[in-house]
Design an enzyme around this catalytic site. Structure first.
Site, PDB file in Angstrom:
ATOM      1  N   SER A 116       8.596  18.055 -50.943  1.00 47.67           N
ATOM      2  CA  SER A 116       7.611  18.598 -50.151  1.00 47.67           C
ATOM      3  C   SER A 116       6.289  18.524 -50.722  1.00 47.67           C
ATOM      4  O   SER A 116       5.188  19.199 -50.128  1.00 47.67           O
ATOM      5  CB  SER A 116       8.215  20.152 -49.857  1.00 47.67           C
ATOM      6  OG  SER A 116       8.987  20.121 -49.102  1.00 47.67           O
TER       7      SER A 116
ATOM      8  N   LYS B 147       3.721  16.984 -48.382  1.00 51.74           N
ATOM      9  CA  LYS B 147       3.048  18.066 -47.384  1.00 51.74           C
ATOM     10  C   LYS B 147       1.615  18.246 -47.637  1.00 51.74           C
ATOM     11  O   LYS B 147       0.875  18.294 -46.734  1.00 51.74           O
ATOM     12  CB  LYS B 147       3.963  19.157 -47.333  1.00 51.74           C
ATOM     13  CG  LYS B 147       5.348  18.852 -46.738  1.00 51.74           C
ATOM     14  CD  LYS B 147       6.398  20.007 -46.509  1.00 51.74           C
ATOM     15  CE  LYS B 147       7.772  19.977 -46.361  1.00 51.74           C
ATOM     16  NZ  LYS B 147       8.394  21.199 -46.512  1.00 51.74           N
TER      17      LYS B 147
ATOM     18  N   TYR C 240       8.786  10.967 -42.089  1.00 50.51           N
ATOM     19  CA  TYR C 240       8.752  12.186 -42.717  1.00 50.51           C
ATOM     20  C   TYR C 240       9.729  11.647 -44.124  1.00 50.51           C
ATOM     21  O   TYR C 240       9.102  12.443 -45.265  1.00 50.51           O
ATOM     22  CB  TYR C 240       9.368  13.359 -42.067  1.00 50.51           C
ATOM     23  CG  TYR C 240       9.649  14.500 -42.892  1.00 50.51           C
ATOM     24  CD1 TYR C 240       8.494  15.529 -43.131  1.00 50.51           C
ATOM     25  CD2 TYR C 240      10.851  14.991 -43.200  1.00 50.51           C
ATOM     26  CE1 TYR C 240       8.765  16.664 -43.913  1.00 50.51           C
ATOM     27  CE2 TYR C 240      11.165  15.894 -43.922  1.00 50.51           C
ATOM     28  CZ  TYR C 240       9.933  16.936 -44.376  1.00 50.51           C
ATOM     29  OH  TYR C 240      10.458  18.059 -44.932  1.00 50.51           O
TER      30      TYR C 240
ATOM     31  N   TYR D  78       7.245  28.578 -50.162  1.00 45.61           N
ATOM     32  CA  TYR D  78       8.147  29.480 -49.048  1.00 45.61           C
ATOM     33  C   TYR D  78       8.125  30.771 -49.181  1.00 45.61           C
ATOM     34  O   TYR D  78       7.343  31.559 -49.556  1.00 45.61           O
ATOM     35  CB  TYR D  78       9.427  28.696 -48.999  1.00 45.61           C
ATOM     36  CG  TYR D  78       9.350  27.103 -48.967  1.00 45.61           C
ATOM     37  CD1 TYR D  78       8.777  26.349 -48.202  1.00 45.61           C
ATOM     38  CD2 TYR D  78       9.615  26.417 -50.282  1.00 45.61           C
ATOM     39  CE1 TYR D  78       8.236  25.080 -48.201  1.00 45.61           C
ATOM     40  CE2 TYR D  78       9.717  25.251 -50.282  1.00 45.61           C
ATOM     41  CZ  TYR D  78       8.895  24.476 -49.398  1.00 45.61           C
ATOM     42  OH  TYR D  78       8.775  22.934 -49.653  1.00 45.61           O
TER      43      TYR D  78
ATOM     44  N   VAL E 230      11.710  19.845 -53.673  1.00 43.52           N
ATOM     45  CA  VAL E 230      13.035  20.006 -54.038  1.00 43.52           C
ATOM     46  C   VAL E 230      13.564  19.094 -55.015  1.00 43.52           C
ATOM     47  O   VAL E 230      14.801  19.056 -55.531  1.00 43.52           O
ATOM     48  CB  VAL E 230      14.187  20.175 -52.994  1.00 43.52           C
ATOM     49  CG1 VAL E 230      13.999  21.396 -52.072  1.00 43.52           C
ATOM     50  CG2 VAL E 230      14.208  18.767 -51.778  1.00 43.52           C
TER      51      VAL E 230
HETATM   52  N1  GLN Z   1      12.817  16.314 -47.805  1.00 38.60           N
HETATM   53  C1  GLN Z   1      13.056  17.854 -47.928  1.00 38.60           C
HETATM   54  C2  GLN Z   1      13.441  18.274 -46.452  1.00 38.60           C
HETATM   55  O1  GLN Z   1      13.127  18.165 -45.518  1.00 38.60           O
HETATM   56  C3  GLN Z   1      11.919  18.316 -48.631  1.00 38.60           C
HETATM   57  C4  GLN Z   1      12.114  20.056 -48.744  1.00 38.60           C
HETATM   58  C5  GLN Z   1      11.361  20.531 -49.868  1.00 38.60           C
HETATM   59  O2  GLN Z   1      11.076  19.716 -50.964  1.00 38.60           O
HETATM   60  N2  GLN Z   1      11.477  21.842 -49.990  1.00 38.60           N
HETATM   61  O3  GLN Z   1      14.426  18.949 -46.632  1.00 38.60           O
END
Ligand code: GLN
Length: 307
Positions: A66, A69, A191, A243, A261
């Site tokens: 993430s 993003k 994505y 988050y 993650v």
């Molecule tokens: N690729 C992961 C997902 O979409 C990214 C989530 C994350 O890093 N928090 O679930």
């Protein structure tokens, strides 16, 4: 502060952090991530004056997930400007990164660009702006950190695609409100690739220096975002980057930042430095447990944060 100073600080932190191994859990909902050796930890600091301090596994590549993003949002924001706020909000969600619950009430306008729902909308817009989106994302990240060897880990991307039911559900639901324009399969492909970019702590710290430098890449003087856009992106990182743990990250660390993650976290201190940490074991919110511990010690040791 000198590179030697930061080297000493992160050397101390590294020793304090090692006992935290085993307290978190490697992400396993993407099977390829579950194969990563949890016994790794790296930290790198890049200062705006030049110079890299690094310790531990700071040169080992991992899946940025993430953190990507931030890159895609910067790419879209720089092109569409204020219109992006018609498609995505800028409030913390207070929910996990992959939650579906708010979308129905909010008619397919995700709360912010860093929850999965918001990131999917941003990537959808990116696909309209760039005819070859996967190439464009890689080019952008490579130019930010000055490393042309940055690549997609196709095994991780495929592994996430094979288990993408929840993100597909999010995308279809948002599309039903008209806020996703591309085919869901094509969107999920881009994505999953952006999440599977493989980088190390040094690359990541370098790639966030333009935010510490108010929107200008210090390596080549190129403006990536306007001063105002850089400020706004930082504000969203500070309020939504972790988050439903964003408040606690502000409380403990006090820097704008973003987690993934894969266990990476990047944060920056405006006009001073950027710092990247990586420890694959996550806490209950999906953020790197050792990474947050390390960053809390870092801002405490250097006696600086944005607050
Ligand atoms: N690729 C992961 C997902 O979409 C990214 C989530 C994350 O890093 N928090 O679930």
């Amino acid at each position: 502060m000198s590179t030697e100073y930061y080297q000493q600080v992160i050397g101390r932190i590294y020793n304090e952090i090692l006992p935290f191994h085993g307290k978190g859990k490697v992400a396993d909902y993407i099977p390829a991530l579950a194969e990563v050796n949890p016994m790794q930890f790296g930290i790198a600091v890049e200062s705006l004056g030049g110079g890299t301090a690094m310790r531990g596994d700071a040169a080992t590549c991992f899946s940025i997930q993430s953190i990507s993003k931030v890159f895609t949002f910067a790419m879209v924001m720089s092109r569409v400007g204020e219109d992006i706020w018609k498609a995505v909000g800028r409030e913390p969600s207070g929910n996990p990164f992959n939650s579906l619950v708010q979308l129905e009430h909010e008619k397919g306008i995700p709360r912010n660009p860093f929850i999965n729902a918001g990131a999917l909308v941003v990537t959808d817009r990116l696909m309209e702006l760039y005819p070859r989106p996967k190439e464009a994302i890689l080019d952008f990240v490579r130019s930010l950190c000055g490393n042309d060897d940055i690549y997609y880990d196709h095994q991780v991307a495929q592994s996430e695609r094979d288990h993408a039911d929840r993100n597909m559900a999010l995308a279809h639901f948002i599309k039903s409100f008209g806020n996703i324009h591309n085919e869901v399969d094509a969107l999920i492909d881009v994505y999953c690739h952006q999440c599977a970019i493989s980088m190390n702590c040094v690359d990541l710290a370098r790639s966030f220096l333009f935010l510490a430098n108010r929107g200008v890449n210090p390596a080549d003087g190129k403006r990536i975002l306007t001063m105002s856009q850089a400020k706004r992106l930082g504000a969203i990182m500070a309020t939504c980057g972790f988050y439903d743990e964003s408040g606690d990250f502000a409380f403990r660390v006090g820097l704008p930042g973003k987690s993934g993650v894969g266990g990476g976290i990047v944060a920056y201190l405006p006009e001073k430095l950027s710092v990247a940490v990586w420890g694959p074991e996550l806490n209950a919110y999906g953020n790197s447990l050792m990474g947050i511990e390390a960053l809390e010690r870092f801002t405490t040791d250097i006696s600086s944060s944005i607050f």
